[in-house]
Design a protein around this motif. Structure first.
Motif, short mmCIF file in Angstrom:
data_model
loop_
_atom_site.label_atom_id
_atom_site.label_comp_id
_atom_site.label_asym_id
_atom_site.label_seq_id
_atom_site.Cartn_x
_atom_site.Cartn_y
_atom_site.Cartn_z
N PHE A 1 0.87 -1.18 0.00
CA PHE A 1 0.00 0.00 0.00
C PHE A 1 0.91 1.24 0.00
O PHE A 1 2.11 1.12 0.26
N PRO A 2 0.36 2.42 -0.25
CA PRO A 2 1.21 3.63 -0.23
C PRO A 2 2.02 3.79 1.06
O PRO A 2 3.16 4.25 1.02
N ALA A 3 1.49 3.37 2.19
CA ALA A 3 2.20 3.50 3.47
C ALA A 3 3.47 2.64 3.53
O ALA A 3 4.34 2.88 4.36
N TYR A 4 3.58 1.66 2.63
CA TYR A 4 4.78 0.81 2.58
C TYR A 4 6.03 1.65 2.27
O TYR A 4 7.14 1.29 2.67
N GLU A 5 5.84 2.76 1.59
CA GLU A 5 6.98 3.61 1.22
C GLU A 5 7.79 4.04 2.43
O GLU A 5 8.99 4.27 2.32
N SER A 6 7.16 4.12 3.60
CA SER A 6 7.88 4.56 4.80
C SER A 6 8.91 3.53 5.27
O SER A 6 9.81 3.89 6.03
N VAL A 7 8.81 2.27 4.82
CA VAL A 7 9.75 1.22 5.23
C VAL A 7 10.45 0.55 4.06
O VAL A 7 11.36 -0.25 4.25
N ARG A 8 10.03 0.85 2.85
CA ARG A 8 10.54 0.17 1.65
C ARG A 8 12.06 0.17 1.57
O ARG A 8 12.67 -0.86 1.28
N ALA A 9 12.70 1.30 1.80
CA ALA A 9 14.15 1.41 1.60
C ALA A 9 14.91 0.36 2.41
O ALA A 9 15.86 -0.24 1.90
N VAL A 10 14.49 0.11 3.64
CA VAL A 10 15.19 -0.88 4.46
C VAL A 10 14.97 -2.28 3.91
O VAL A 10 15.91 -3.05 3.74
N PHE A 11 13.72 -2.62 3.59
CA PHE A 11 13.45 -3.98 3.13
C PHE A 11 14.01 -4.26 1.74
O PHE A 11 14.28 -5.42 1.41
N GLN A 12 14.23 -3.24 0.94
CA GLN A 12 14.84 -3.45 -0.37
C GLN A 12 16.31 -3.83 -0.26
O GLN A 12 16.86 -4.42 -1.17
N ILE A 13 16.93 -3.51 0.85
CA ILE A 13 18.34 -3.86 1.03
C ILE A 13 18.54 -5.37 0.89
O ILE A 13 19.51 -5.82 0.27
N SER A 14 17.62 -6.17 1.42
CA SER A 14 17.77 -7.62 1.33
C SER A 14 17.79 -8.06 -0.13
O SER A 14 18.61 -8.90 -0.52
N GLY A 15 16.90 -7.52 -0.93
CA GLY A 15 16.89 -7.86 -2.36
C GLY A 15 18.17 -7.45 -3.05
O GLY A 15 18.71 -8.18 -3.90
N GLN A 16 18.69 -6.28 -2.69
CA GLN A 16 19.94 -5.81 -3.28
C GLN A 16 21.11 -6.70 -2.88
O GLN A 16 21.98 -7.01 -3.70
#
Length: 147
Positions: free
Chosen positions: A42-57
């Protein structure tokens, strides 16, 4: 109860009181108490996305180099753990699901909408015994979750 057309319960991931994503088509390892499923942010996911994308990176970097960067993983785990302590799971009807652990894997940079996956461990085995909490297919003789 909000069930999909297949009779599967869907869940919300809550961060600091706000729904950030919906887990769809969950599966479980009943013996381990783990529920896994793709999620729709949901749009509110943007507040935490950057941290969780680290695992994918980090996963993508490992696949490319063939090496694991333990220091980067430890740094990620520290950041992730701060966020996951504030996550909770509810049903779409706002019924809380008692958990001992929640995690998000975000590989959306490489996989797009197919790159979102959530995992949670239920706190009590009764969760899987109460079919109405997770899947009504069992009442019809179907296989509720993969195991």
């Amino acid at each position: 109860m909000h069930l999909t057309s297949e009779g599967v319960m869907e869940y919300l991931i809550i961060y600091q009181g706000q729904a950030i994503a919906k887990i769809t088509h969950p599966e479980a390892d009943v013996g381990q108490g783990i529920v896994i499923g793709p999620f729709v942010p949901f749009p509110a996911y943007e507040s935490v996305r950057a941290v969780f994308q680290i695992s994918g990176q980090l996963i993508a970097a490992e696949l490319e180099s063939g090496r694991r960067n333990e220091g980067a993983w430890q740094q990620y785990y520290q950041q992730r753990d701060v966020l996951t302590q504030r996550l909770s799971i509810t049903t779409l009807d706002d019924l809380p699901v008692e958990t001992t652990w929640i995690d998000i894997l975000d590989c959306s940079e490489d996989m797009g909408d197919d790159g979102y996956e959530a995992h949670f461990v239920v706190a009590t085995p009764e969760f899987f015994k109460d079919v109405l909490l997770w899947d009504q297919r069992a009442e019809r003789g179907g296989a509720p979750f993969s195991s």
